[in-house]
Design a protein around this motif. Structure first.
Motif, PDB file in Angstrom:
ATOM      1  N   GLN A   1       0.827  -1.378   0.148  1.00  0.00           N
ATOM      2  CA  GLN A   1      -0.011   0.036   0.018  1.00  0.00           C
ATOM      3  C   GLN A   1       0.753   1.324   0.070  1.00  0.00           C
ATOM      4  N   VAL A   2       0.165   2.445  -0.183  1.00  0.00           N
ATOM      5  CA  VAL A   2       0.871   3.719  -0.128  1.00  0.00           C
ATOM      6  C   VAL A   2       0.282   4.473   1.028  1.00  0.00           C
ATOM      7  N   GLN A   3       1.363   5.238   1.704  1.00  0.00           N
ATOM      8  CA  GLN A   3       0.927   6.420   2.607  1.00  0.00           C
ATOM      9  C   GLN A   3       1.472   7.585   2.314  1.00  0.00           C
ATOM     10  N   LEU A   4       0.546   8.668   2.687  1.00  0.00           N
ATOM     11  CA  LEU A   4       0.852   9.986   2.289  1.00  0.00           C
ATOM     12  C   LEU A   4       0.951  10.930   3.401  1.00  0.00           C
ATOM     13  N   VAL A   5       1.799  11.670   3.384  1.00  0.00           N
ATOM     14  CA  VAL A   5       2.147  12.631   4.587  1.00  0.00           C
ATOM     15  C   VAL A   5       2.137  14.109   3.862  1.00  0.00           C
ATOM     16  N   PRO A  20       3.303  23.415   0.148  1.00  0.00           N
ATOM     17  CA  PRO A  20       3.071  22.217   0.706  1.00  0.00           C
ATOM     18  C   PRO A  20       3.690  21.176   0.016  1.00  0.00           C
ATOM     19  N   SER A  21       3.977  20.035   0.599  1.00  0.00           N
ATOM     20  CA  SER A  21       4.496  18.765  -0.177  1.00  0.00           C
ATOM     21  C   SER A  21       3.709  17.876   0.483  1.00  0.00           C
ATOM     22  N   CYS A  22       3.828  16.809  -0.476  1.00  0.00           N
ATOM     23  CA  CYS A  22       3.123  15.492  -0.225  1.00  0.00           C
ATOM     24  C   CYS A  22       4.178  14.337  -0.537  1.00  0.00           C
ATOM     25  N   ALA A  23       4.647  13.632   0.689  1.00  0.00           N
ATOM     26  CA  ALA A  23       5.683  12.455   0.545  1.00  0.00           C
ATOM     27  C   ALA A  23       4.770  11.245   0.491  1.00  0.00           C
ATOM     28  N   ALA A  24       5.356  10.310  -0.287  1.00  0.00           N
ATOM     29  CA  ALA A  24       4.694   9.076  -0.356  1.00  0.00           C
ATOM     30  C   ALA A  24       5.379   8.064  -0.088  1.00  0.00           C
ATOM     31  N   CYS A  95      -3.689  15.748   0.097  1.00  0.00           N
ATOM     32  CA  CYS A  95      -3.181  14.885  -0.941  1.00  0.00           C
ATOM     33  C   CYS A  95      -3.604  13.563  -1.086  1.00  0.00           C
ATOM     34  N   GLY A  96      -4.132  13.394  -2.576  1.00  0.00           N
ATOM     35  CA  GLY A  96      -4.692  11.859  -2.748  1.00  0.00           C
ATOM     36  C   GLY A  96      -3.986  11.439  -3.884  1.00  0.00           C
ATOM     37  N   GLY A 108      -3.917  15.776   5.559  1.00  0.00           N
ATOM     38  CA  GLY A 108      -3.974  17.194   5.206  1.00  0.00           C
ATOM     39  C   GLY A 108      -3.182  18.174   5.943  1.00  0.00           C
ATOM     40  N   THR A 109      -3.068  19.159   5.413  1.00  0.00           N
ATOM     41  CA  THR A 109      -2.132  20.216   6.091  1.00  0.00           C
ATOM     42  C   THR A 109      -2.998  21.819   5.958  1.00  0.00           C
TER      43      THR A 109
END
Length: 115
Positions: A1-5, A20-24, A95-96, A108-109
């Motif tokens: 699976q994938v996790q997003l931060v 903003p950033s979205c790290a996977a 981020c989706g 979310g941020t």
């Protein structure tokens, strides 16, 4: 699976900028596309920008010309450069990632823009 931060939100005055950033994390190769959404208090979550694995980008009319979505493959991170921010841009930015026909979400941020 994938996790997003997500990270990089904050409070700025109108006309300011945020990135903003979205790290996977996880099985990055399974991601089909990554999008930024935002949700204002009491309103539905709306699509802001999308980038595909091929690099194709799309923007909502309300942010086109002000926001830029990009990615850094080496860091497995997607960014949303937000310039000329307006109070109506205020909301929680999510981020989706489309992964195996399922949309995975980060926490979310918060982005707040004061007039």
């Amino acid at each position: 699976q994938v996790q997003l931060v997500e990270s990089g939100g904050g409070l700025v005055q109108a006309g300011g900028s945020l990135r903003p950033s979205c790290a996977a994390f996880g099985r990055i190769s399974s991601i089909n596309s990554v999008s930024w959404y935002r949700q204002a208090p009491g309103k539905q979550r709306d699509l802001v920008a999308t980038i595909t694995t091929r690099g194709t980008t799309n923007y909502s009319d309300s942010v086109k010309g002000r926001f830029t979505i990009s990615r850094d493959n080496a860091k497995n991170t997607v960014y949303l450069q937000m310039n000329s921010l307006k109070p109506e841009d205020t909301g929680v930015y999510y981020c989706g990632a489309l992964v195996n026909w399922v949309l995975e979400w980060g926490q979310g941020t918060q982005v707040s823009v004061s007039s």
